[in-house]
Motif scaffolding. Structure first.
Motif, short mmCIF file in Angstrom:
data_model
loop_
_atom_site.label_atom_id
_atom_site.label_comp_id
_atom_site.label_asym_id
_atom_site.label_seq_id
_atom_site.Cartn_x
_atom_site.Cartn_y
_atom_site.Cartn_z
N MET A 1 0.83 -1.21 0.00
CA MET A 1 0.00 0.00 0.00
C MET A 1 0.86 1.25 0.00
SD MET A 1 -3.40 -0.33 0.44
CE MET A 1 -4.53 -1.68 0.83
N ALA A 2 0.51 2.18 -0.81
CA ALA A 2 1.22 3.46 -0.81
C ALA A 2 0.23 4.55 -1.19
CB ALA A 2 2.37 3.42 -1.80
N ILE A 3 0.54 5.74 -0.73
CA ILE A 3 -0.35 6.85 -1.08
C ILE A 3 -0.02 7.34 -2.49
CG2 ILE A 3 -0.66 7.61 1.29
CD1 ILE A 3 1.45 9.88 0.48
N ASN A 4 -0.95 8.03 -3.08
CA ASN A 4 -0.73 8.61 -4.40
C ASN A 4 -0.21 10.05 -4.24
OD1 ASN A 4 -0.87 9.66 -6.99
ND2 ASN A 4 -2.74 8.55 -7.50
N TYR A 8 -1.97 13.82 -4.59
CA TYR A 8 -2.03 14.72 -3.43
C TYR A 8 -1.48 16.09 -3.77
CZ TYR A 8 -1.18 16.99 0.95
OH TYR A 8 -1.17 17.93 1.95
N LYS A 9 -0.33 16.12 -4.43
CA LYS A 9 0.29 17.41 -4.74
C LYS A 9 -0.58 18.24 -5.66
CE LYS A 9 5.03 16.39 -3.59
NZ LYS A 9 6.29 15.76 -4.02
N ASP A 33 0.41 5.18 6.08
CA ASP A 33 -0.05 6.00 4.95
C ASP A 33 -0.41 7.41 5.42
OD1 ASP A 33 0.30 3.74 3.49
OD2 ASP A 33 -1.80 3.45 2.93
N ILE A 34 -1.02 7.49 6.59
CA ILE A 34 -1.38 8.80 7.13
C ILE A 34 -0.11 9.61 7.41
CG2 ILE A 34 -2.51 9.99 9.06
CD1 ILE A 34 -4.40 7.60 9.29
N LEU A 35 0.86 8.93 7.97
CA LEU A 35 2.14 9.57 8.26
C LEU A 35 2.82 10.08 6.98
CD1 LEU A 35 3.33 10.13 10.97
CD2 LEU A 35 4.56 7.95 10.88
N SER A 36 2.73 9.29 5.92
CA SER A 36 3.31 9.71 4.63
C SER A 36 2.69 11.02 4.17
CB SER A 36 3.09 8.65 3.55
OG SER A 36 3.67 7.44 3.92
N LEU A 40 4.08 15.17 3.80
CA LEU A 40 3.91 16.06 2.65
C LEU A 40 3.20 17.35 3.05
CD1 LEU A 40 2.85 13.47 -0.10
CD2 LEU A 40 5.11 14.50 0.24
N GLY A 41 2.83 17.44 4.32
CA GLY A 41 2.23 18.69 4.79
C GLY A 41 0.75 18.63 5.12
#
Ligand SMILES: *Cc1c(COP(=O)(O)O)cnc(C)c1O
Length: 222
Positions: A1-4, A8-9, A33-36, A40-41
């Motif tokens: 699992m990874a965030i997109n 997001y950007k 994933d939340i931490l990732s 990113l802000g």
């Protein structure tokens, strides 16, 4: 699992420009994933289940603003009252009273949104127009000082018919404008929470101030 990260950007840039708050809906997704996204802000996260929210809140950075976007049961308000940033789905007087009570116990003012039922075809939670009027009027005449009505929230029909979705958002925006300066809220309403992964673009065109986006950022849920 990874965030997109790409998505997001792109989204956060677009929403920043338009002055729209992005709530990242992290239900069922792991704390990693939340931490990732945090790195990113991102600071605003939305959860639907009390138990899951409590677990994540205890593990994650304390400056996260936790939005409760699910259907909240009266007997569970006390668990999230100490820290919740905004409760989106308030759909009865009873729950409003309980939030006020728990706000008082925790010596804070808890912000919330009244949920309006806008999806014509589906049975989703929320008040109709008359119940919304009544709730605001009763709130005005109450002395609930530990809960603050910040605005309205709604979910459009789950459909590919985007004209219908637009219609439902227009309806909610009209209600929002009608009640915006309503003294019952003791201050002008400022938050209109509408728009998810599939319909945020329409919500944006129709004047949303806050979108709740999950799968576009975190991937599809099981
Ligand atoms: C799950 C959920 C969302 C996010 O849905 P996506 O389609 O994944 O963007 C938004 N709002 C509410 C109330 C939800 O339950």
């Amino acid at each position: 699992m990874a965030i997109n990260e790409q998505a997001y950007k792109k989204l956060s840039e677009e929403f920043t420009q338009k002055n729209i708050t992005l709530v990242a809906v992290s239900k069922t997704k792991p704390v990693e994933d939340i931490l990732s996204l945090c790195h990113l802000g991102q600071r605003d996260f939305g959860e639907n289940y009390v138990q899951e929210l409590l677990e994540k809140q205890s593990l994650l950075p304390k400056d996260i603003r936790w939005h409760f976007i699910g259907h909240l049961q009266t007997n569970k308000v006390k668990y999230i009252a100490p820290f919740v940033y905004l409760i989106h789905g308030v759909d009865s007087q009873k729950i409003l009273h309980e939030i006020n009570k728990q706000g008082s116990k925790n010596n804070r003012i808890i912000d919330c949104l009244l949920q309006v039922h806008i999806a014509k075809e589906e049975t989703k939670f929320g008040m109709n127009e008359e119940e919304l009027d009544d709730t605001l009027r009763e709130f005005e005449n109450s002395n609930m000082t530990n809960v603050r009505i910040k605005g309205l929230m709604g979910m459009a029909s789950f459909t590919g018919d985007m004209d219908k979705v637009r219609c439902e958002f227009k309806y909610l925006k009209n209600l929002f404008d009608k009640h915006r300066l309503f003294p019952a809220a003791r201050h002008p309403l400022s938050v209109l929470s509408m728009g998810m992964s599939a319909d945020y673009a329409i919500a944006s065109e129709e004047g949303t101030t806050m979108v709740r986006i999950g799968s576009l950022l975190f991937g599809a849920r099981e």
